[in-house]
Design an enzyme around this catalytic site. Structure first.
Site, mmCIF file in Angstrom:
data_model
loop_
_atom_site.group_PDB
_atom_site.id
_atom_site.type_symbol
_atom_site.label_atom_id
_atom_site.label_comp_id
_atom_site.label_asym_id
_atom_site.label_seq_id
_atom_site.Cartn_x
_atom_site.Cartn_y
_atom_site.Cartn_z
ATOM 1 N N GLY A 101 -18.468 53.246 27.105
ATOM 2 C CA GLY A 101 -17.087 52.798 27.099
ATOM 3 C C GLY A 101 -16.430 53.124 25.775
ATOM 4 N N GLN B 138 -10.354 52.139 19.120
ATOM 5 C CA GLN B 138 -11.342 53.046 18.531
ATOM 6 C C GLN B 138 -10.796 54.448 18.302
ATOM 7 O OE1 GLN B 138 -14.498 51.681 21.503
ATOM 8 N NE2 GLN B 138 -15.717 52.267 19.704
ATOM 9 N N CYS C 5 -22.487 51.142 19.394
ATOM 10 C CA CYS C 5 -21.032 51.287 19.387
ATOM 11 C C CYS C 5 -20.689 52.655 18.811
ATOM 12 C CB CYS C 5 -20.417 50.179 18.537
ATOM 13 S SG CYS C 5 -18.619 50.230 18.475
ATOM 14 N N LEU C 6 -19.757 53.337 19.449
ATOM 15 C CA LEU C 6 -19.334 54.650 18.967
ATOM 16 C C LEU C 6 -18.660 54.565 17.595
ATOM 17 C CD1 LEU C 6 -17.995 56.085 22.337
ATOM 18 C CD2 LEU C 6 -20.129 56.696 21.167
ATOM 19 N N HIS D 104 -18.159 44.283 25.813
ATOM 20 C CA HIS D 104 -18.115 44.998 24.533
ATOM 21 C C HIS D 104 -16.724 45.591 24.302
ATOM 22 C CE1 HIS D 104 -20.012 47.653 21.375
ATOM 23 N NE2 HIS D 104 -18.919 48.353 21.657
ATOM 24 N N GLU D 105 -16.203 46.275 25.317
ATOM 25 C CA GLU D 105 -14.890 46.926 25.163
ATOM 26 C C GLU D 105 -13.768 45.895 25.065
ATOM 27 O OE1 GLU D 105 -15.018 49.901 24.215
ATOM 28 O OE2 GLU D 105 -17.076 50.186 24.870
ATOM 29 N N HIS E 191 -13.499 44.724 21.597
ATOM 30 C CA HIS E 191 -12.734 45.647 20.742
ATOM 31 C C HIS E 191 -11.242 45.332 20.804
ATOM 32 C CE1 HIS E 191 -15.426 48.554 18.966
ATOM 33 N NE2 HIS E 191 -16.039 48.758 20.119
#
Length: 177
Positions: free
Chosen positions: A46, A51, A94-95, A136-137, A140
């Site tokens: 995701g 981000q 996480c990216l 998670h997303e 963010h």
């Protein structure tokens, strides 16, 4: 194809609560496409709009995640409900914090309601990895990173690892979430 740069921990946009999407227009459709292309290029599960530096309540999810029967690839203005108290604890990354994975406690099951890029209502009932990704997303979008959900030992390990990373920012702030 438009693949955008992914912001790393230390970037202030990752710590801001994102604004609800209000306009469902061509600009939003382009943003959804760019977010999805950036996610697919990264190989992640995701990717949230903050981000890529856009403070809007929108995220892309990999349509091939197990349990994503709808094959939905984005979610706008999500709201989450938890149908039970069951939890899962497993590796999460996480990216925006590349190369770091820590066991993170999340709810096992989630019901997410939101909108598509056309403004149509949508709902996903997810469990396991899909539930983890949605939580998670959504974090963010609230300015919360998965490192904020670690215990003291996890925070110490992650700060040490980030400090040694080539991409490390000058200063990392951990939130008490």
């Amino acid at each position: 194809m438009t693949v955008l740069s992914i912001r790393k921990i230390g970037d202030p946009v990752l710590r801001q609560a994102a604004v609800s999407v209000a306009s469902f227009d061509a600009e939003l459709a382009t943003l959804v496409k760019d977010l999805n292309e950036t996610l697919m290029d990264s190989g992640g599960a995701g990717l949230a709009a903050p981000q890529i530096g856009v403070s809007l309540r929108l995220f892309a999810i990999n349509p091939n995640l197990p349990g994503n029967d709808s094959k939905l690839d984005h979610f706008i203005n999500p709201g989450l409900e938890f149908p039970d108290d069951e939890e899962q604890n497993g590796p999460e990354g996480c990216l925006s914090i590349p190369g770091i994975y820590l066991d993170t406690r999340r709810r096992m099951n989630v019901v997410a309601r939101g909108l598509t890029k056309h403004g149509d209502p949508v709902q996903i009932v997810g469990n396991g990895l899909l539930a983890r990704c949605i939580q998670h997303e959504t974090d963010h979008l609230d300015g919360v990173l998965f490192v904020d959900r670690q215990d003291a030992d996890g925070i110490e390990r992650i700060l040490r690892t980030i400090g040694e990373a080539a991409w490390a920012p000058e200063r990392v702030k951990i939130s008490p979430h």
